[in-house]
Design a protein around this motif. Structure first.
Motif, mmCIF file in Angstrom:
data_model
loop_
_atom_site.group_PDB
_atom_site.id
_atom_site.type_symbol
_atom_site.label_atom_id
_atom_site.label_comp_id
_atom_site.label_asym_id
_atom_site.label_seq_id
_atom_site.Cartn_x
_atom_site.Cartn_y
_atom_site.Cartn_z
ATOM 1 N N ASP A 1 48.257 34.732 52.809
ATOM 2 C CA ASP A 1 49.297 34.435 53.785
ATOM 3 C C ASP A 1 49.596 32.942 53.822
ATOM 4 N N LEU A 2 48.587 32.118 53.579
ATOM 5 C CA LEU A 2 48.808 30.678 53.515
ATOM 6 C C LEU A 2 49.798 30.327 52.413
ATOM 7 N N ILE A 3 49.705 31.002 51.278
ATOM 8 C CA ILE A 3 50.618 30.738 50.166
ATOM 9 C C ILE A 3 52.058 31.046 50.570
ATOM 10 N N ILE A 4 52.252 32.136 51.316
ATOM 11 C CA ILE A 4 53.599 32.490 51.771
ATOM 12 C C ILE A 4 54.127 31.447 52.750
ATOM 13 N N PHE A 5 53.282 31.043 53.702
ATOM 14 C CA PHE A 5 53.671 29.977 54.630
ATOM 15 C C PHE A 5 53.988 28.698 53.863
ATOM 16 N N LEU A 6 53.148 28.371 52.902
ATOM 17 C CA LEU A 6 53.297 27.130 52.155
ATOM 18 C C LEU A 6 54.631 27.075 51.430
#
Length: 296
Positions: free
Chosen positions: A157-162
């Motif tokens: 999910d961090l990758i999507i936010f990033l």
């Protein structure tokens, strides 16, 4: 000779109709098992044991659902599920978004190292036994927070936010800094408000996970008061919980229900909320995977 019908050839029409037939077959294979469960759950249990019920109830009855709802454990499990879904999703989105925003800043020391470390976790894990020992040492066994704290962060999910945060114009943050805003104010007053599409996407991802998760309760809790609805369903289907439910209802109803009919009714009750919500939220799944993939 291939005849033309409008602007389409006969081959194109055959191809289109073949696609329609294949999709109809896939839809039938997907929907009919659900329909079968629903139909049998509304049929009298003793009558259903004879078999032959495929399209509609042969002996319509609500006794199976009476047996389910008369059991206090179901409502308690539903309350646990709703609580952990709401609290867990809110904290997961907030915490993951904060970490992603920090990692998106070029001035963060060790940013590349953090990304490498996080990427490793996508492919390798420590296993169930070390994870259990960690949860035990943190004092989360038989605790409501075992559903919340370990799931507060996800590198995926961090990758999507990033990907989304990197597309926010730097001028917006620079203007806020000129006005005296610090990083925390920029995150809450600028970054989060303009990131609502990705926030909704991640909230849906994690909300569905929290609703469907049964394994956490099976492994880390022994307290029946802490079991969510999916674990309640698991114990009904896989263990002997249906007999306990039947024992909690009047005798005139017990005679009409069976362990199988109670299981089917429980499956319907536990899956209906997410089945109703899912079609309205499906578009966010597509949007979540598309975020950051196309840039102007």
């Amino acid at each position: 000779m291939i005849r033309m019908r409008g602007n389409r050839t006969t081959g194109e029409m055959i191809f289109d109709w073949s696609n329609v037939l294949v999709m109809l077959a896939i839809c039938f294979l997907t929907i009919y098992p659900i329909w079968y469960v629903v139909v049998n759950s509304f049929n009298e249990g003793q009558d259903a044991m004879r078999g032959g019920i495929y399209w509609y109830p042969r002996a319509f009855s609500l006794d199976n659902y009476v047996a389910v709802f008369r059991n206090g454990g179901l409502m308690k499990a539903m309350g646990v599920t709703v609580s952990k879904t709401v609290i867990g999703t809110a904290l997961h989105v907030l915490f993951t978004a904060m970490v992603a925003y920090a990692v998106s800043r070029k001035e963060l020391i060790g940013r590349t190292l953090y990304m490498y470390m996080g990427t490793v976790t996508l492919f390798f894990g420590g296993g169930l036994i070390p994870y259990y020992l960690l949860i035990r040492d943190l004092g989360l066994l038989d605790s409501f927070w075992v559903y919340i704290i370990p799931a507060m962060f996800s590198f995926f999910d961090l990758i999507i936010f990033l990907a989304f945060f990197r597309e926010i114009p730097e001028g917006m943050e620079e203007a806020a800094k000129i006005d005296g805003a610090n990083d925390l104010k920029i995150f809450y007053r600028i970054v989060l408000p303009v990131s609502m599409p990705v926030v909704a996407t991640i909230a849906l991802f994690h909300g569905v996970y929290q609703w469907n998760d049964y394994f956490t309760a099976v492994i880390f809790t022994n307290n029946a008061d802490l079991q969510p609805i999916q674990t309640f369903l698991y114990r009904i289907v896989a263990l002997s919980g249906s007999n306990q439910i039947a024992a909690a209802v009047p005798e005139n109803i017990v005679r009409k229900v069976t362990s199988q009919s109670v299981k089917l009714a429980t499956m319907v009750v536990t899956t209906v909320p997410i089945v109703i919500a899912y079609p309205f939220l499906q578009k966010y799944f597509v949007k979540g995977f598309m975020i950051g993939s196309i840039k102007g």
